[in-house]
Design a protein around this motif. Sequence first.
Motif, PDB file in Angstrom:
ATOM      1  N   THR A   1       0.745  -1.056  -0.174  1.00  0.00           N
ATOM      2  CA  THR A   1      -0.164  -0.048  -0.064  1.00  0.00           C
ATOM      3  C   THR A   1       0.807   1.391   0.034  1.00  0.00           C
ATOM      4  O   THR A   1       0.826   2.171  -0.569  1.00  0.00           O
ATOM      5  CB  THR A   1      -0.964   0.174   1.266  1.00  0.00           C
ATOM      6  N   LYS A   2       1.883   1.394   0.831  1.00  0.00           N
ATOM      7  CA  LYS A   2       2.757   2.426   0.991  1.00  0.00           C
ATOM      8  C   LYS A   2       3.352   2.654  -0.255  1.00  0.00           C
ATOM      9  O   LYS A   2       3.448   4.000  -1.026  1.00  0.00           O
ATOM     10  CB  LYS A   2       3.875   2.311   2.131  1.00  0.00           C
ATOM     11  N   HIS A   3       3.855   2.024  -1.029  1.00  0.00           N
ATOM     12  CA  HIS A   3       4.725   2.030  -2.269  1.00  0.00           C
ATOM     13  C   HIS A   3       3.709   1.989  -3.740  1.00  0.00           C
ATOM     14  O   HIS A   3       4.254   2.203  -4.791  1.00  0.00           O
ATOM     15  CB  HIS A   3       5.845   0.990  -2.464  1.00  0.00           C
ATOM     16  N   GLY A   4       2.488   1.725  -3.455  1.00  0.00           N
ATOM     17  CA  GLY A   4       1.610   1.642  -4.303  1.00  0.00           C
ATOM     18  C   GLY A   4       1.990   0.236  -5.610  1.00  0.00           C
ATOM     19  O   GLY A   4       1.387   0.501  -6.762  1.00  0.00           O
ATOM     20  N   TRP A   5       2.302  -0.654  -4.814  1.00  0.00           N
ATOM     21  CA  TRP A   5       2.708  -1.850  -5.672  1.00  0.00           C
ATOM     22  C   TRP A   5       1.359  -2.720  -5.699  1.00  0.00           C
ATOM     23  O   TRP A   5       0.778  -2.696  -4.896  1.00  0.00           O
ATOM     24  CB  TRP A   5       3.912  -2.612  -4.986  1.00  0.00           C
ATOM     25  N   THR A   6       1.639  -3.544  -6.891  1.00  0.00           N
ATOM     26  CA  THR A   6       0.514  -4.393  -7.083  1.00  0.00           C
ATOM     27  C   THR A   6       1.056  -5.823  -6.646  1.00  0.00           C
ATOM     28  O   THR A   6       2.019  -6.291  -7.205  1.00  0.00           O
ATOM     29  CB  THR A   6      -0.178  -4.339  -8.621  1.00  0.00           C
ATOM     30  N   ASP A   7       0.180  -6.488  -5.961  1.00  0.00           N
ATOM     31  CA  ASP A   7       0.565  -7.799  -5.402  1.00  0.00           C
ATOM     32  C   ASP A   7       0.485  -9.109  -6.595  1.00  0.00           C
ATOM     33  O   ASP A   7      -0.390  -8.844  -7.412  1.00  0.00           O
ATOM     34  CB  ASP A   7      -0.444  -8.386  -4.494  1.00  0.00           C
TER      35      ASP A   7
END
Length: 328
Positions: free
Chosen positions: A292-298
């Motif tokens: 969430t913090k880095h805006g990454w997609t799992d």
Amino acid sequence: MLLASTALLALLSMTACGATADQKDQTDAGKPATGLRLMVPNAAGGGYDTTARVAAKVLEDAKIATGVQVFNLPGAGGTVGLQRTVNEKGNGKLAMQMGLGVVGATYTSKSKATLTQTTPLAKLIEEAGAIVVPKDSPYKTIGDLVTAWKANPKGLAVGGGSSPGGPDHLLPMQLAQAVGINPKDVNFVSYDGGGELLPALLGSKIAFGASGFGEFLDQVQSGQVRVLAVTSEQPVEALKDVPTLKSSGIDLVFTNWRGIVAPPEISAEDKAVWIDALTKMHDSSEWKAELTKHGWTDAFVTGDEFGKFLTDQDKAVADILTKLGLAA
């Protein structure tokens, strides 16, 4: 009777040893992994570096592993690190953070080492690309930038934090094609990771940058840079007010990804230790918070499934680079 007693004692001894071994295995299975080393094949401050250090921190904080060492070995778009990984055949304590950039660099750098020689461990994340300009740029929208770029494609330098063949190179090349610019006319300036790209962007040495948006989040929030568009299908949660290329009338979706591979011929036990640790990391609340913090997609997959993904990516990148004249 003496023979029977001896046999019984031997049986009891073997049973006791077996129970002790089983208990030891169960105890060891619950202990944190130790001695793990994670190589970053480009300079500090870029996307690979950030991902590796976040992963190491979560492994430590969640008590999945202890003493995880992260170190940088930059050069040739990641292929110096790849060669080191391949040379470390059988070293089950070492792994390399990598992604789409290393796939392309194996072609453009004519690397003797290839990803097919490594042991696939896990794909971790996907990340949208971003078109970024410094705060004082005259280009306020992606439309403004494209208009100026089409008028003078060789005059507007675009920088990326990867070598030719990497995601930060493939993105502006595909963007050029999408807006009607010959990719061979693009003035692309290569930097070794986001840690080198950012100063060039802030110093206006390039007109715009193309890279993963997560590498610029701090600078976006502080107002040093502006993101004109993201390359995902849908808007990015971390950049709610930024349009996608598609919503801006440009028919392009582009996604970068990052994963981890190990040297060739590591033992099944060592491979299992890595995959188990990374799976526990992925399932942890600490990792979910970092996504969430880095805006990454799992985008978590492991082992053979990640291996098949790597094979497919290798073919796709080879096809694109061949069309650009950068691969035979």
